[in-house]
Scaffold this motif. Structure first.
Motif, mmCIF file in Angstrom:
data_model
loop_
_atom_site.group_PDB
_atom_site.id
_atom_site.type_symbol
_atom_site.label_atom_id
_atom_site.label_comp_id
_atom_site.label_asym_id
_atom_site.label_seq_id
_atom_site.Cartn_x
_atom_site.Cartn_y
_atom_site.Cartn_z
ATOM 1 N N SER A 133 0.854 -1.187 0.000
ATOM 2 C CA SER A 133 0.000 0.000 0.000
ATOM 3 C C SER A 133 0.886 1.232 0.000
ATOM 4 N N ARG A 134 0.388 2.304 -0.620
ATOM 5 C CA ARG A 134 1.163 3.537 -0.702
ATOM 6 C C ARG A 134 0.288 4.744 -0.406
ATOM 7 N N THR A 135 0.930 5.802 0.055
ATOM 8 C CA THR A 135 0.304 7.112 0.198
ATOM 9 C C THR A 135 1.240 8.141 -0.408
ATOM 10 N N ALA A 136 0.759 8.869 -1.397
ATOM 11 C CA ALA A 136 1.574 9.877 -2.068
ATOM 12 C C ALA A 136 1.107 11.269 -1.670
ATOM 13 N N VAL A 137 2.058 12.091 -1.233
ATOM 14 C CA VAL A 137 1.802 13.494 -0.900
ATOM 15 C C VAL A 137 2.472 14.346 -1.966
ATOM 16 N N CYS A 138 1.677 15.134 -2.682
ATOM 17 C CA CYS A 138 2.198 15.977 -3.753
ATOM 18 C C CYS A 138 1.754 17.416 -3.523
ATOM 19 N N ALA A 139 2.627 18.364 -3.891
ATOM 20 C CA ALA A 139 2.351 19.773 -3.614
ATOM 21 C C ALA A 139 2.643 20.630 -4.833
ATOM 22 N N THR A 140 1.832 21.680 -4.992
ATOM 23 C CA THR A 140 2.049 22.718 -5.994
ATOM 24 C C THR A 140 1.889 24.072 -5.313
ATOM 25 N N PRO A 141 2.937 24.921 -5.271
ATOM 26 C CA PRO A 141 4.281 24.691 -5.797
ATOM 27 C C PRO A 141 5.036 23.629 -5.001
ATOM 28 N N ALA A 142 6.068 23.078 -5.628
ATOM 29 C CA ALA A 142 6.870 22.054 -4.971
ATOM 30 C C ALA A 142 7.552 22.634 -3.734
ATOM 31 N N PRO A 143 7.747 21.821 -2.710
ATOM 32 C CA PRO A 143 8.420 22.323 -1.506
ATOM 33 C C PRO A 143 9.876 22.678 -1.790
ATOM 34 N N ALA A 144 10.369 23.629 -1.021
ATOM 35 C CA ALA A 144 11.775 23.992 -1.145
ATOM 36 C C ALA A 144 12.670 22.884 -0.618
ATOM 37 N N ALA A 145 12.175 22.116 0.350
ATOM 38 C CA ALA A 145 12.954 21.014 0.917
ATOM 39 C C ALA A 145 11.995 19.980 1.471
ATOM 40 N N VAL A 146 12.442 18.709 1.420
ATOM 41 C CA VAL A 146 11.726 17.604 2.052
ATOM 42 C C VAL A 146 12.758 16.797 2.807
ATOM 43 N N ARG A 147 12.538 16.611 4.092
ATOM 44 C CA ARG A 147 13.556 15.950 4.914
ATOM 45 C C ARG A 147 12.892 15.127 6.009
ATOM 46 N N PRO A 148 13.601 14.086 6.494
ATOM 47 C CA PRO A 148 13.034 13.275 7.586
ATOM 48 C C PRO A 148 12.732 14.142 8.797
ATOM 49 N N ALA A 149 11.634 13.815 9.453
ATOM 50 C CA ALA A 149 11.214 14.595 10.616
ATOM 51 C C ALA A 149 11.483 13.873 11.917
ATOM 52 N N GLY A 150 11.962 12.649 11.860
ATOM 53 C CA GLY A 150 12.223 11.891 13.078
ATOM 54 C C GLY A 150 13.139 10.728 12.767
ATOM 55 N N VAL A 151 13.502 9.995 13.804
ATOM 56 C CA VAL A 151 14.438 8.883 13.618
ATOM 57 C C VAL A 151 13.761 7.533 13.776
ATOM 58 N N GLN A 152 12.526 7.481 14.283
ATOM 59 C CA GLN A 152 11.880 6.207 14.562
ATOM 60 C C GLN A 152 10.689 5.912 13.661
ATOM 61 N N ASP A 153 10.362 6.810 12.774
ATOM 62 C CA ASP A 153 9.251 6.559 11.868
ATOM 63 C C ASP A 153 9.606 7.116 10.505
ATOM 64 N N THR A 154 8.644 7.092 9.593
ATOM 65 C CA THR A 154 8.900 7.563 8.237
ATOM 66 C C THR A 154 8.435 8.993 8.020
ATOM 67 N N ALA A 155 8.086 9.692 9.072
ATOM 68 C CA ALA A 155 7.587 11.060 8.940
ATOM 69 C C ALA A 155 8.601 11.947 8.228
ATOM 70 N N HIS A 156 8.075 12.816 7.346
ATOM 71 C CA HIS A 156 8.913 13.774 6.635
ATOM 72 C C HIS A 156 8.307 15.169 6.763
ATOM 73 N N GLN A 157 9.191 16.153 6.743
ATOM 74 C CA GLN A 157 8.775 17.549 6.819
ATOM 75 C C GLN A 157 8.971 18.209 5.465
ATOM 76 N N LEU A 158 7.932 18.860 4.988
ATOM 77 C CA LEU A 158 7.969 19.604 3.735
ATOM 78 C C LEU A 158 7.978 21.093 4.062
ATOM 79 N N ASP A 159 8.910 21.849 3.469
ATOM 80 C CA ASP A 159 9.095 23.266 3.790
ATOM 81 C C ASP A 159 8.845 24.142 2.565
ATOM 82 N N TRP A 160 8.240 25.306 2.806
ATOM 83 C CA TRP A 160 8.038 26.309 1.759
ATOM 84 C C TRP A 160 8.396 27.687 2.300
#
Length: 649
Positions: free
Chosen positions: A161-188
């Motif tokens: 199973s998948r979940t896709a997060v897409c943004a317009t405009p594209a984020p300036a950066a996408v980076r991991p938000a933690g060390v124990q899960d798959t959470a990511h932080q998107l910045d604009w």
């Protein structure tokens, strides 16, 4: 549900969002997130502005879309530089969101936005508060960053199973938000001109295992427009509410229709045709449920017969064909519940296609005849003749009519202990609270069986050209009625027993199930009159509704799921029975109680209410784990309308 949450539902997908539009991954009685095909595809969705959580000026709210207004923290002397207008909507497998940022100052402003996202893909059975744990050997969560966002993937064997997060405009950066899960932080970093604005569009797409890819969705406004166009025909057609109808009836019916429109989910008919059926409810039951979908369709039948048609076709397509003890399947048996999640797929829960219901099969036959009589359309009853005969065969063969004379069930150690509508453990209890042991014959199921035999005999005689079969069913119905009146009637309380246990003993609790016997017609006239009046005594009738169990009995508890609460759908069946028996005063009393209760809930009846008396509590006391919206509660005002119009069948 949490009282501050907003729930959006559409085409088998729903989202539960906090006051700021966010998701924090709650579990237990009020989980939040984006849910599709029994899995949570978004478990974290938290927004920060200028490095901090925004202030909520207007909390999230709405039916077709969720709207809220946010700002960076400010003061009276230094008000927020900009305002965020957040709109969210759901479509099939998709959450779409727009963030419109408006500059409040006469000079350009740079807005710094960060969004933390994650998907835990938790099966809904894992999120419940029953403390069960499920082993998932080899399961793997991953996240892949791409130019316009991030995609989360869950794999377990051949399950993906998948979940896709897409943004317009594209984020300036996408980076991991933690060390124990798959959470990511998107910045604009969004540049806002003087008194100008900028917009950010986000799309979350749930790619569930084994399901078609969701269709592309544009903005929340476009999703809402598509949803409105799709549902307007269902919700806008006028209802025949009489001019002298009680206050609140029209509003409750309108509210119910909007909920029913949202709760429709896709299903497949016997020839592969696409149909839509009423799912049971949010958050736990957004799927086809035999009993729930059947009762919902029965209540709505005089006004929205398409629900009944879809339900009958979907249940015919999933009717049992083989013996499978693991899920209770038997030839001719109508399915109780269908699940698409991971735990069902790996048989860690039996509910992938589960048949543990004693009453869905006779109710299928009742709805088939009711649909024919209400619409005058004979084609469906003719087309489904093989499925109807198979359902009758099940009632005699595996249901128990041939062996012991009654429809019975035995507790399922892996599934449901009780398999009537009161399906919680301990619900079918003696006066002292002891759970009955099986095989159990519950009273209302015998009434449904009686009605099903009478109705199917009518179809056999008038549509199928089989008079001999019709005579056999009519004779069986008469015999069942005679046995029932002999074995179930308790002479002391002058009331029917809740059930017979496996030793043939009367389960002697005084329960609302007796009111269903008025609706099915299995009671004779004098007994029906006495039962109907008894249900309006204060120990049964709280002032809002009839309790599942009369107060004052040892087993009674006003917050017990089936041993003291009040269920609107249960009352709807009783109400239709009261009207059928000519107990007009009693019917109107129940109708008024339900409508006054709905007025305290924005004209939306909850799935279940606590059993506390109206004399002591001037507002209905909520039941803490109630689904909302819930299909047969949403359809209850339509049953009220039918009863008050005197249209009972």
């Amino acid at each position: 549900m949490n009282g501050t949450d907003t729930t959006l539902v559409r085409a088998g997908t729903f989202a539960v969002l906090g006051a700021d539009g966010g998701v924090r991954g709650r579990r237990g009685t009020s989980p939040d997130g984006l849910f599709h095909r029994d899995a949570r595809h978004l478990s974290r969705w938290t927004l920060t502005v200028d490095g901090t959580a925004p202030d909520v000026l207007v909390p999230s709210g709405g039916e077709t879309s969720a709207l809220c207004v946010l700002t960076p923290p400010g003061t009276r002397d230094e008000p927020a530089a900009y305002t965020v207008f957040r709109e969210q909507a759901v479509a099939a497998g998709v959450l779409t969101e727009s963030l419109r940022l408006v500059n409040n100052r006469p000079a350009p402003v740079t807005a710094v936005l960060s969004l933390t996202a994650d998907a835990d893909f938790a099966d809904q059975f894992e999120l419940r508060s029953d403390k069960r744990r499920y082993e998932k050997d080899g399961a793997r969560h991953t996240a892949r960053v791409h130019a316009d966002g991030v995609t989360f993937t869950y794999e377990r064997g051949d399950w993906v199973s998948r979940t896709a997060v897409c943004a317009t405009p594209a984020p300036a950066a996408v980076r991991p938000a933690g060390v124990q899960d798959t959470a990511h932080q998107l910045d604009w970093h969004l540049e806002l001109p003087a008194h100008g604005a900028a917009e950010l569009l986000l799309t979350v797409t749930a790619y569930a295992h084994g399901a078609p890819s969701p269709a592309l969705v544009g903005t929340p406004s476009e999703a809402v427009a598509e949803q409105t166009a799709d549902t307007s025909a269902f919700t806008d057609a006028a209802l025949p509410v009489p001019p002298d109808a009680p206050d609140g009836l029209a509003a409750a019916c309108a509210r119910g229709l909007r909920d029913l429109a949202a709760l429709r989910v896709p299903a497949t008919g016997p020839d592969g045709e696409h149909v839509r059926v009423p799912a049971a409810g949010i958050p736990w039951f957004l799927t086809l449920f035999g009993r729930d979908s059947l009762f919902t369709s029965l209540f709505a039948l005089p006004y929205r017969p398409e629900l009944a048609e879809g339900t009958l076709l979907a249940l015919a397509a999933t009717q049992g064909t083989v013996y499978d003890t693991g899920r209770g399947e038997q030839p001719g048996r109508i399915v109780h519940e269908i699940r698409h999640g991971e735990l069902a797929r790996f048989r860690q829960v039996p509910y992938g296609r589960y048949y543990g219901s004693v009453d869905a099969t006779p109710l299928f036959l009742v709805l088939l005849d009711s649909y024919t009589r209400a619409t005058g359309d004979h084609t469906l009853a003719t087309r489904l003749e093989p499925q109807a005969r198979a359902a009758v065969d099940w009632m005699f063969r595996d249901g128990g009519l041939d062996d012991g004379g009654y429809l019975v069930y035995s507790p399922d150690p892996r599934g449901l202990v009780n398999q009537n509508w009161k399906d919680s453990e301990g619900a079918i209890c003696f006066l002292d609270g002891t759970q009955a042991e099986g095989p159990i014959a519950v009273a209302e199921a015998q009434g449904y069986a009686y009605d099903a035999l009478v109705r199917t005999a009518r179809a056999a005689r008038s549509l199928w050209g089989d008079a001999a079969y019709a005579d056999r069913l009519d004779g069986a119905a008469a015999d069942l009625r005679e046995r029932f009146l002999r074995d179930f009637w308790m002479t002391g309380p002058d009331f029917p027993a809740l059930a017979l246990d496996g030793r043939g003993r009367q389960v002697d609790s005084l329960a609302s199930d007796a009111g269903h016997l008025l609706w099915s017609g299995i009671l004779d006239g004098p007994r029906a009159q006495r039962v109907g009046r008894r249900l309006l005594e204060p120990d049964f009738f709280s002032g809002w509704a009839i309790r599942t169990l009369a107060s004052g009995q040892p087993a009674y508890h006003p917050l017990s799921y089936h041993r003291g609460t009040s269920w609107p759908h249960d009352n709807a069946v009783v109400l239709l029975g009261l009207a059928r028996c000519g107990l007009d005063h009693e019917a109107r009393t129940v109708a008024l109680g339900l409508l006054e209760a709905s007025a305290h809930h924005g004209h939306r009846l909850p799935e279940v209410m606590a059993g506390y008396s109206r004399d002591r509590h001037p507002r209905p006391v909520p039941y803490p784990h109630s689904c909302s919206p819930q299909a047969w509660a949403a359809a209850t005002p339509l049953a009220v309308l039918t009863a008050l119009r005197g249209l009972t069948d």
